[in-house]
Design an enzyme around this catalytic site. Structure first.
Site, PDB file in Angstrom:
ATOM      1  N   LYS A  41      55.029  52.845  35.412  1.00  0.00           N
ATOM      2  CA  LYS A  41      54.825  52.854  36.864  1.00  0.00           C
ATOM      3  C   LYS A  41      53.834  51.776  37.276  1.00  0.00           C
ATOM      4  O   LYS A  41      54.104  50.987  38.190  1.00  0.00           O
ATOM      5  CB  LYS A  41      54.286  54.222  37.305  1.00  0.00           C
ATOM      6  CG  LYS A  41      53.773  54.258  38.727  1.00  0.00           C
ATOM      7  CD  LYS A  41      53.343  55.641  39.137  1.00  0.00           C
ATOM      8  CE  LYS A  41      51.873  55.929  39.032  1.00  0.00           C
ATOM      9  NZ  LYS A  41      51.011  55.185  39.962  1.00  0.00           N
ATOM     10  N   ASN A  42      52.691  51.742  36.585  1.00  0.00           N
ATOM     11  CA  ASN A  42      51.614  50.869  37.049  1.00  0.00           C
ATOM     12  C   ASN A  42      51.851  49.398  36.730  1.00  0.00           C
ATOM     13  O   ASN A  42      51.040  48.546  37.100  1.00  0.00           O
ATOM     14  CB  ASN A  42      50.268  51.338  36.487  1.00  0.00           C
ATOM     15  CG  ASN A  42      49.820  52.624  37.165  1.00  0.00           C
ATOM     16  OD1 ASN A  42      50.419  53.044  38.152  1.00  0.00           O
ATOM     17  ND2 ASN A  42      48.786  53.250  36.632  1.00  0.00           N
ATOM     18  N   ARG A  51      49.250  54.336  47.938  1.00  0.00           N
ATOM     19  CA  ARG A  51      48.172  53.368  48.082  1.00  0.00           C
ATOM     20  C   ARG A  51      48.507  52.016  47.466  1.00  0.00           C
ATOM     21  O   ARG A  51      48.088  50.969  47.953  1.00  0.00           O
ATOM     22  CB  ARG A  51      46.960  53.987  47.380  1.00  0.00           C
ATOM     23  CG  ARG A  51      45.681  53.508  47.887  1.00  0.00           C
ATOM     24  CD  ARG A  51      44.572  54.121  47.111  1.00  0.00           C
ATOM     25  NE  ARG A  51      43.401  53.321  47.361  1.00  0.00           N
ATOM     26  CZ  ARG A  51      43.142  52.198  46.735  1.00  0.00           C
ATOM     27  NH1 ARG A  51      43.945  51.763  45.795  1.00  0.00           N
ATOM     28  NH2 ARG A  51      42.073  51.507  47.054  1.00  0.00           N
ATOM     29  N   CYS A 103      42.119  59.421  48.930  1.00  0.00           N
ATOM     30  CA  CYS A 103      43.214  60.197  48.348  1.00  0.00           C
ATOM     31  C   CYS A 103      42.605  61.333  47.549  1.00  0.00           C
ATOM     32  O   CYS A 103      41.382  61.493  47.540  1.00  0.00           O
ATOM     33  CB  CYS A 103      44.131  59.313  47.523  1.00  0.00           C
ATOM     34  SG  CYS A 103      43.343  58.682  46.064  1.00  0.00           S
ATOM     35  N   ARG A 134      38.422  55.428  47.171  1.00  0.00           N
ATOM     36  CA  ARG A 134      39.271  54.288  46.804  1.00  0.00           C
ATOM     37  C   ARG A 134      39.337  53.161  47.825  1.00  0.00           C
ATOM     38  O   ARG A 134      40.364  52.934  48.475  1.00  0.00           O
ATOM     39  CB  ARG A 134      40.680  54.765  46.468  1.00  0.00           C
ATOM     40  CG  ARG A 134      40.710  55.693  45.300  1.00  0.00           C
ATOM     41  CD  ARG A 134      42.092  56.079  44.902  1.00  0.00           C
ATOM     42  NE  ARG A 134      42.711  55.153  43.985  1.00  0.00           N
ATOM     43  CZ  ARG A 134      43.888  55.358  43.409  1.00  0.00           C
ATOM     44  NH1 ARG A 134      44.561  56.439  43.677  1.00  0.00           N
ATOM     45  NH2 ARG A 134      44.380  54.479  42.574  1.00  0.00           N
ATOM     46  N   ILE A 185      39.203  49.114  49.281  1.00  0.00           N
ATOM     47  CA  ILE A 185      39.872  47.869  48.869  1.00  0.00           C
ATOM     48  C   ILE A 185      38.974  46.667  49.195  1.00  0.00           C
ATOM     49  O   ILE A 185      39.443  45.559  49.382  1.00  0.00           O
ATOM     50  CB  ILE A 185      41.278  47.695  49.498  1.00  0.00           C
ATOM     51  CG1 ILE A 185      41.228  47.799  51.028  1.00  0.00           C
ATOM     52  CG2 ILE A 185      42.277  48.668  48.924  1.00  0.00           C
ATOM     53  CD1 ILE A 185      42.479  47.246  51.692  1.00  0.00           C
ATOM     54  N   ASP A 186      37.655  46.950  49.279  1.00  0.00           N
ATOM     55  CA  ASP A 186      36.713  45.883  49.635  1.00  0.00           C
ATOM     56  C   ASP A 186      36.772  44.697  48.671  1.00  0.00           C
ATOM     57  O   ASP A 186      36.677  43.540  49.080  1.00  0.00           O
ATOM     58  CB  ASP A 186      35.275  46.460  49.690  1.00  0.00           C
ATOM     59  CG  ASP A 186      34.940  47.263  48.447  1.00  0.00           C
ATOM     60  OD1 ASP A 186      35.731  48.137  48.073  1.00  0.00           O
ATOM     61  OD2 ASP A 186      33.889  46.994  47.827  1.00  0.00           O
ATOM     62  N   ASP A 236      43.423  58.182  33.818  1.00  0.00           N
ATOM     63  CA  ASP A 236      44.686  58.870  34.105  1.00  0.00           C
ATOM     64  C   ASP A 236      45.030  59.915  33.040  1.00  0.00           C
ATOM     65  O   ASP A 236      45.850  60.800  33.280  1.00  0.00           O
ATOM     66  CB  ASP A 236      45.841  57.859  34.211  1.00  0.00           C
ATOM     67  CG  ASP A 236      45.793  57.092  35.532  1.00  0.00           C
ATOM     68  OD1 ASP A 236      45.019  57.479  36.434  1.00  0.00           O
ATOM     69  OD2 ASP A 236      46.535  56.093  35.662  1.00  0.00           O
ATOM     70  N   VAL A 268      35.359  56.727  36.591  1.00  0.00           N
ATOM     71  CA  VAL A 268      36.144  55.791  37.412  1.00  0.00           C
ATOM     72  C   VAL A 268      36.356  56.314  38.834  1.00  0.00           C
ATOM     73  O   VAL A 268      36.200  55.577  39.802  1.00  0.00           O
ATOM     74  CB  VAL A 268      37.500  55.461  36.733  1.00  0.00           C
ATOM     75  CG1 VAL A 268      38.295  54.465  37.568  1.00  0.00           C
ATOM     76  CG2 VAL A 268      37.268  54.910  35.318  1.00  0.00           C
ATOM     77  N   ARG A 284      56.192  61.374  41.641  1.00  0.00           N
ATOM     78  CA  ARG A 284      55.747  59.997  41.924  1.00  0.00           C
ATOM     79  C   ARG A 284      55.686  59.150  40.656  1.00  0.00           C
ATOM     80  O   ARG A 284      55.817  57.924  40.728  1.00  0.00           O
ATOM     81  CB  ARG A 284      54.345  60.020  42.564  1.00  0.00           C
ATOM     82  CG  ARG A 284      54.323  60.526  43.988  1.00  0.00           C
ATOM     83  CD  ARG A 284      52.937  60.383  44.568  1.00  0.00           C
ATOM     84  NE  ARG A 284      52.399  59.103  44.180  1.00  0.00           N
ATOM     85  CZ  ARG A 284      51.112  58.843  43.953  1.00  0.00           C
ATOM     86  NH1 ARG A 284      50.224  59.783  44.107  1.00  0.00           N
ATOM     87  NH2 ARG A 284      50.716  57.649  43.588  1.00  0.00           N
TER      88      ARG A 284
HETATM   89  C1  UD1 Z   1      44.947  51.894  39.167  1.00  0.00           C
HETATM   90  C2  UD1 Z   1      46.080  52.811  38.781  1.00  0.00           C
HETATM   91  C3  UD1 Z   1      45.601  54.240  38.667  1.00  0.00           C
HETATM   92  C4  UD1 Z   1      44.396  54.341  37.745  1.00  0.00           C
HETATM   93  C5  UD1 Z   1      43.317  53.355  38.160  1.00  0.00           C
HETATM   94  C6  UD1 Z   1      42.154  53.310  37.202  1.00  0.00           C
HETATM   95  C7  UD1 Z   1      47.988  51.749  39.816  1.00  0.00           C
HETATM   96  C8  UD1 Z   1      49.047  51.808  40.849  1.00  0.00           C
HETATM   97  N1  UD1 Z   1      47.104  52.738  39.810  1.00  0.00           N
HETATM   98  O1  UD1 Z   1      44.507  52.252  40.468  1.00  0.00           O
HETATM   99  O2  UD1 Z   1      46.676  55.016  38.134  1.00  0.00           O
HETATM  100  O3  UD1 Z   1      43.883  55.647  37.806  1.00  0.00           O
HETATM  101  O4  UD1 Z   1      43.871  52.025  38.229  1.00  0.00           O
HETATM  102  O5  UD1 Z   1      42.597  53.004  35.921  1.00  0.00           O
HETATM  103  O6  UD1 Z   1      47.952  50.862  38.989  1.00  0.00           O
HETATM  104  N2  UD1 Z   1      37.329  50.314  43.978  1.00  0.00           N
HETATM  105  C9  UD1 Z   1      36.515  49.965  45.028  1.00  0.00           C
HETATM  106  N3  UD1 Z   1      36.848  48.856  45.767  1.00  0.00           N
HETATM  107  C10 UD1 Z   1      37.960  48.100  45.505  1.00  0.00           C
HETATM  108  C11 UD1 Z   1      38.787  48.481  44.426  1.00  0.00           C
HETATM  109  C12 UD1 Z   1      38.447  49.592  43.675  1.00  0.00           C
HETATM  110  O7  UD1 Z   1      35.521  50.615  45.304  1.00  0.00           O
HETATM  111  O8  UD1 Z   1      38.194  47.106  46.202  1.00  0.00           O
HETATM  112  C13 UD1 Z   1      36.982  51.499  43.162  1.00  0.00           C
HETATM  113  C14 UD1 Z   1      37.957  52.650  43.367  1.00  0.00           C
HETATM  114  O9  UD1 Z   1      37.603  53.442  44.486  1.00  0.00           O
HETATM  115  C15 UD1 Z   1      37.839  53.392  42.064  1.00  0.00           C
HETATM  116  C16 UD1 Z   1      37.581  52.288  41.043  1.00  0.00           C
HETATM  117  O10 UD1 Z   1      37.118  51.163  41.792  1.00  0.00           O
HETATM  118  O11 UD1 Z   1      36.737  54.260  42.071  1.00  0.00           O
HETATM  119  C17 UD1 Z   1      38.796  51.900  40.213  1.00  0.00           C
HETATM  120  O12 UD1 Z   1      39.805  51.432  41.048  1.00  0.00           O
HETATM  121  P1  UD1 Z   1      40.960  50.459  40.546  1.00  0.00           P
HETATM  122  O13 UD1 Z   1      40.739  50.040  39.140  1.00  0.00           O
HETATM  123  O14 UD1 Z   1      41.135  49.420  41.586  1.00  0.00           O
HETATM  124  O15 UD1 Z   1      42.215  51.450  40.563  1.00  0.00           O
HETATM  125  P2  UD1 Z   1      43.598  51.221  41.276  1.00  0.00           P
HETATM  126  O16 UD1 Z   1      44.103  49.841  41.016  1.00  0.00           O
HETATM  127  O17 UD1 Z   1      43.545  51.721  42.662  1.00  0.00           O
END
Ligand code: UD1
Length: 427
Positions: free
Chosen positions: A22-23, A94, A118, A123, A125-126, A314, A336, A406
């Site tokens: 998936k990822n 997301r 979520c 989570r 996206i900054d 995960d 995480v 999902r």
């Molecule tokens: C991806 C995976 C998810 C997995 C996660 C961590 C996908 C679709 N999803 O999610 O299954 O659990 O990696 O291995 O691939 N963060 C911020 N700001 C940002 C980006 C991230 O604060 O701009 C924080 C998030 O809130 C979270 C942490 O960083 O606490 C990790 O996020 P990230 O590694 O980005 O996970 P995803 O890519 O969302």
């Protein structure tokens, strides 16, 4: 609304095959919109998140054909005429935000709904947005959307390569920035990049499209933007979280289970922890993991989730279910996501003895779980509830299984094929 009805206590044995990741698939679908011609993705998992990502790129104007029999997805991006990822789809999934990098890279603009929190945390996206800014984009927030454009220039302008330092090795930010950099002018360096195997899969895909990339799989990735990208044929890598789920199911209630398309090196830390607990787990070749459940003494362990190559967040709910019946006290620390123990109350309703203290779960192993009606809180927690049901005495009903849909292709079919008693019911 569907739910799973599980009659626990059956012994699992035989072979089960893992689907495409998936990822990885979601990112490859997003990246394919940067090509000038058609892309064919093989080993695409038939899961709801993939269908949502297909909806997202169709909304942008891409033409898509899914061959469900063969798990092949064809994407023709030549008709893309919209640059908006709408709220209905971003709210549903997301990972829809991952079209931002490709749209910005190819068309110089994107209108992106801001994802809310979520079930596992806030989570943000900054880091994605900061990366785009470092590459010459401006982000304007209005009415729940981010309007992102290559700054102060004519239409058709491209992002500029830059050096981007991530505060945390976010997977999503690494991927979005890698894709944004793919058609940028010049060289982009991402420091403190995520190193997950899915990042390497995306890098390999981008390379096959025509991007030059150095350092994939390390914490410093260099991307040399290309002038144009071509569509390709590509095989999605196998899903290590799905593999880990079956390995855990076999550890909980198996005799001998072979998990095919389970890549040992991507699951190493998980399998080493299982060995530490006392599970007989090994690989017959680099793509098959075998669990030989026996009457071994099981021991409690300490686990901390971390970005790859650390223990994957995960698989945290999945291993907590196993530890809930391992004698002694285990401690699992979640590093995480801030809110990833929501499911523990449900597990405690099945007889587990787990206390949450901040981001630590203190697990006192119980002899047996007992079946109960429980909810799937999110995708992985939902799968964990199913595993708990397989190991429990009596009947477990898992509701809200749309979360599980999902990310798991035919979960109940695959579990049934190795001996689980699991059925679907309405209600
Ligand atoms: C991806 C995976 C998810 C997995 C996660 C961590 C996908 C679709 N999803 O999610 O299954 O659990 O990696 O291995 O691939 N963060 C911020 N700001 C940002 C980006 C991230 O604060 O701009 C924080 C998030 O809130 C979270 C942490 O960083 O606490 C990790 O996020 P990230 O590694 O980005 O996970 P995803 O890519 O969302």
């Amino acid at each position: 609304m569907e739910k799973f009805i599980i009659n626990g206590g059956e012994t699992l044995s035989g072979k089960v095959k893992v689907s495409g990741a998936k990822n990885s698939a979601l990112k490859l679908i997003a990246a394919s919109i940067m090509a000038d011609s058609k892309t064919t993705l093989k080993n695409i998992p038939k899961i709801e998140d993939v269908y949502t990502m297909i909806e997202v790129i169709k909304t942008l104007g891409a033409r898509v054909h899914m061959d469900s029999e063969k798990n092949i997805l064809e994407i023709d991006p030549s008709s893309i005429n919209s640059y908006e990822a709408p709220y209905e789809l971003v709210r549903k999934m997301r990972a829809s935000v991952l079209v931002a990098g490709p749209l910005l890279s190819k068309f110089g603009r994107v209108k992106l709904a801001i994802p809310g929190g979520c079930n596992i945390g806030s989570r943000g996206i900054d880091m994605h947005l900061k990366g785009f800014e470092d590459m010459g984009a401006e982000n304007i927030i209005e009415h729940g959307y981010i309007h992102c454009r290559v700054k102060g220039r004519k239409s058709g302008s491209r992002l500029a390569g830059s050096t981007i330092n991530l505060d945390f090795p976010s997977r999503g930010a690494t991927e979005n920035i890698m894709m944004a950099a793919s058609l940028a002018v010049g060289k982009t360096i991402i420091n403190n990049a995520a190193r997950e195997p899915e990042i390497v899969d995306l890098a390999n895909f981008l390379i096959s499209m025509g991007v030059e990339i150095e350092g994939k799989g390390t914490d410093c990735i260099t991307i040399y933007g290309a002038k144009k990208l071509c569509g390709v044929e590509y095989n999605v890598m196998p899903d290590s979280i799905e593999a880990g789920t079956f390995i855990a199911a076999a550890s909980l209630c198996g005799r001998k289970v072979e998990v095919e398309n389970a890549v040992w090196k991507n699951l190493e830390i998980f399998c080493l922890k299982l060995k530490e607990i006392g599970i007989d787990v090994s690989s017959t070749d680099e793509n098959t993991v075998v669990v030989n459940a026996s009457d071994n003494q099981l021991k409690p362990v300490y686990i901390s989730t971390l970005p790859y190559p650390g223990f994957p967040t995960d698989l945290q709910p999945i291993i907590v279910v196993l530890l809930s019946i391992v004698p002694g006290i285990s401690i699992v620390t979640e590093n995480v996501f801030e809110n990833r123990f929501m499911y523990v109350d449900e597990l405690n309703r099945m007889g587990a003895n787990i206390k949450i203290d901040g981001h630590h779960a203190v697990i006192k192993g119980t002899k047996k779980l007992s079946g109960a009606p429980v909810r799937a809180f999110d995708l992985r927690a939902g799968a964990a509830m199913v595993l708990a049901g397989l190991a429990a005495e009596g009947i477990t009903e898992v509701s809200d299984i749309y979360h599980i849909r999902r990310g798991y292709e035919d979960f109940e079919g695959k579990l049934s094929s190795i001996g689980a008693d699991i059925k679907i019911a309405k209600g």
